[in-house]
Write an enzyme that holds these catalytic residues in place. Structure first.
Site, PDB file in Angstrom:
ATOM      1  N   GLY A  61     -12.276  21.425 -10.741  1.00 37.49           N
ATOM      2  CA  GLY A  61     -12.436  21.522 -12.186  1.00 37.49           C
ATOM      3  C   GLY A  61     -11.464  22.534 -12.743  1.00 37.49           C
ATOM      4  O   GLY A  61     -11.850  23.520 -13.380  1.00 37.49           O
ATOM      5  N   GLU A  84      -9.214  17.784 -11.535  1.00 33.80           N
ATOM      6  CA  GLU A  84      -9.834  17.780 -12.862  1.00 33.80           C
ATOM      7  C   GLU A  84     -10.276  16.350 -13.194  1.00 33.80           C
ATOM      8  O   GLU A  84      -9.510  15.403 -12.996  1.00 33.80           O
ATOM      9  CB  GLU A  84      -8.835  18.284 -13.904  1.00 33.80           C
ATOM     10  CG  GLU A  84      -9.289  18.192 -15.340  1.00 33.80           C
ATOM     11  CD  GLU A  84     -10.564  18.959 -15.614  1.00 33.80           C
ATOM     12  OE1 GLU A  84     -11.491  18.355 -16.215  1.00 33.80           O
ATOM     13  OE2 GLU A  84     -10.660  20.150 -15.241  1.00 33.80           O
ATOM     14  N   ARG A  86     -11.302  15.241 -16.289  1.00 31.77           N
ATOM     15  CA  ARG A  86     -10.985  14.797 -17.647  1.00 31.77           C
ATOM     16  C   ARG A  86      -9.524  14.366 -17.755  1.00 31.77           C
ATOM     17  O   ARG A  86      -8.621  15.105 -17.356  1.00 31.77           O
ATOM     18  CB  ARG A  86     -11.282  15.920 -18.639  1.00 31.77           C
ATOM     19  CG  ARG A  86     -12.761  16.258 -18.766  1.00 31.77           C
ATOM     20  CD  ARG A  86     -12.978  17.551 -19.523  1.00 31.77           C
ATOM     21  NE  ARG A  86     -12.474  18.714 -18.772  1.00 31.77           N
ATOM     22  CZ  ARG A  86     -12.431  19.950 -19.253  1.00 31.77           C
ATOM     23  NH1 ARG A  86     -12.828  20.188 -20.487  1.00 31.77           N
ATOM     24  NH2 ARG A  86     -11.963  20.941 -18.528  1.00 31.77           N
ATOM     25  N   ASN A 117     -12.784  13.027  -8.977  1.00 31.17           N
ATOM     26  CA  ASN A 117     -14.151  13.520  -9.045  1.00 31.17           C
ATOM     27  C   ASN A 117     -14.474  14.230  -7.741  1.00 31.17           C
ATOM     28  O   ASN A 117     -14.692  13.599  -6.707  1.00 31.17           O
ATOM     29  CB  ASN A 117     -15.120  12.352  -9.265  1.00 31.17           C
ATOM     30  CG  ASN A 117     -16.543  12.808  -9.501  1.00 31.17           C
ATOM     31  OD1 ASN A 117     -16.929  13.921  -9.129  1.00 31.17           O
ATOM     32  ND2 ASN A 117     -17.351  11.957 -10.118  1.00 31.17           N
ATOM     33  N   LEU A 137     -14.473  27.809 -11.030  1.00 33.07           N
ATOM     34  CA  LEU A 137     -14.428  28.770 -12.132  1.00 33.07           C
ATOM     35  C   LEU A 137     -15.025  28.181 -13.407  1.00 33.07           C
ATOM     36  O   LEU A 137     -14.548  27.165 -13.911  1.00 33.07           O
ATOM     37  CB  LEU A 137     -12.994  29.220 -12.400  1.00 33.07           C
ATOM     38  CG  LEU A 137     -12.252  29.900 -11.244  1.00 33.07           C
ATOM     39  CD1 LEU A 137     -10.959  30.520 -11.742  1.00 33.07           C
ATOM     40  CD2 LEU A 137     -13.112  30.937 -10.543  1.00 33.07           C
ATOM     41  N   ASP A 140     -19.387  23.485 -15.612  1.00 32.19           N
ATOM     42  CA  ASP A 140     -20.374  23.064 -16.598  1.00 32.19           C
ATOM     43  C   ASP A 140     -21.764  23.483 -16.113  1.00 32.19           C
ATOM     44  O   ASP A 140     -22.178  23.137 -15.007  1.00 32.19           O
ATOM     45  CB  ASP A 140     -20.316  21.538 -16.750  1.00 32.19           C
ATOM     46  CG  ASP A 140     -21.063  21.042 -17.973  1.00 32.19           C
ATOM     47  OD1 ASP A 140     -22.089  21.661 -18.326  1.00 32.19           O
ATOM     48  OD2 ASP A 140     -20.639  20.038 -18.555  1.00 32.19           O
ATOM     49  N   GLU A 217     -11.141  29.523 -19.756  1.00 38.22           N
ATOM     50  CA  GLU A 217     -12.541  29.843 -20.047  1.00 38.22           C
ATOM     51  C   GLU A 217     -12.795  31.336 -19.896  1.00 38.22           C
ATOM     52  O   GLU A 217     -13.520  31.940 -20.691  1.00 38.22           O
ATOM     53  CB  GLU A 217     -13.462  29.045 -19.120  1.00 38.22           C
ATOM     54  CG  GLU A 217     -13.606  27.585 -19.493  1.00 38.22           C
ATOM     55  CD  GLU A 217     -14.216  27.409 -20.880  1.00 38.22           C
ATOM     56  OE1 GLU A 217     -15.144  28.163 -21.233  1.00 38.22           O
ATOM     57  OE2 GLU A 217     -13.761  26.522 -21.610  1.00 38.22           O
TER      58      GLU A 217
END
Length: 242
Positions: A61, A84, A86, A117, A137, A140, A217
């Site tokens: 991610g 990732e 997305r 995924n 890191l 979600d 983030e």
């Protein structure tokens, strides 16, 4: 494009996407049937398919690639991969790496990003004990109890991570959600193949302190004045063998 042409850095506003994605949904992915069938030469310009150097560092991610760029400077001799889920965010990281490679030849040839995924396909990319570091890191938090099964740290997924990490390899995680930190911390502590790093091990770790602010983030939490919770666990020998 000539070898001396510098590619402009991508503008994040053109790659915006929802922060949350259902990792259990049936997304469309191309992935190798097994690790030996993965063609890494498409991702790393100087990858030697006949050599013994393989991807060692994995950012699950990876978001907008802040950690990947940091890994390029902290571990310049190792191959790092960001994964990732997305589409647009992955496109951004790939374009960011292209821009960096054009501006700084040879400095960013050992980082790459793919869309996949991690909850489903990690064993398709990596063999047993291949990874030396794996990062989670600001994942979600999936606050609703019915969605806890979507969290990237769970009993079943820890079995995969323990399989892919070599003995002595380290799993890192960071979050600004204390509830999620407790969840991840407890899962690692309960797993027989992981032990938490000591204070001395953390102080001598070249990447641990950078985990607070290297990602987008992390920087966002800093700007908001929020708290961050970071921990690291080492893969140990199976105590039930031998």
């Amino acid at each position: 494009m000539s070898a001396n042409t510098v590619v402009d850095p991508p503008k994040k506003r053109f790659y915006r996407q929802r922060a949350h994605t259902n990792p259990i949904a049936d997304h469309c992915f191309d992935y190798p049937v097994k690790p030996d069938e993965m063609d890494w030469t498409k991702l790393y310009p100087d990858y030697d398919s006949n050599g013994d150097k393989k991807v060692e560092l994995l950012d699950v991610g990876c978001g907008y690639g802040g950690l990947l760029v940091t890994l390029a400077s902290v571990f310049p001799d190792k191959l790092s991969l960001g994964m990732e889920i997305r589409v647009k965010v992955c496109d951004y990281v790939q374009d960011r790496i292209k821009s960096l490679r054009s501006e700084f030849p040879d400095e960013y040839n050992r980082i790459a990003c793919i869309r996949s995924n991690a909850m489903k396909y990690l064993p398709n990319y990596f063999s047993k004990g291949q990874l030396s570091k794996i990062f989670f890191l600001f994942p979600d938090p999936h606050f609703k109890k019915t969605k806890h099964k979507w969290r990237i740290i769970s009993k079943s997924l820890l079995a995969d991570y323990a399989f892919l990490l070599r003995v002595g390899g380290i799993a890192y995680f960071a979050t600004d959600v204390e509830q999620l930190y407790t969840w991840m911390d407890n899962h690692f502590k309960e797993h027989p193949l992981f032990t938490q790093l000591t204070a001395d091990e953390i102080s001598s770790d070249p990447i641990f302190a950078k985990l607070f602010d290297c990602s987008e983030e992390g920087k966002k939490v800093t700007r908001a004045g929020g708290k961050k919770f970071v921990a690291a666990f080492k893969r140990i020998e199976d105590p039930f063998l031998g």
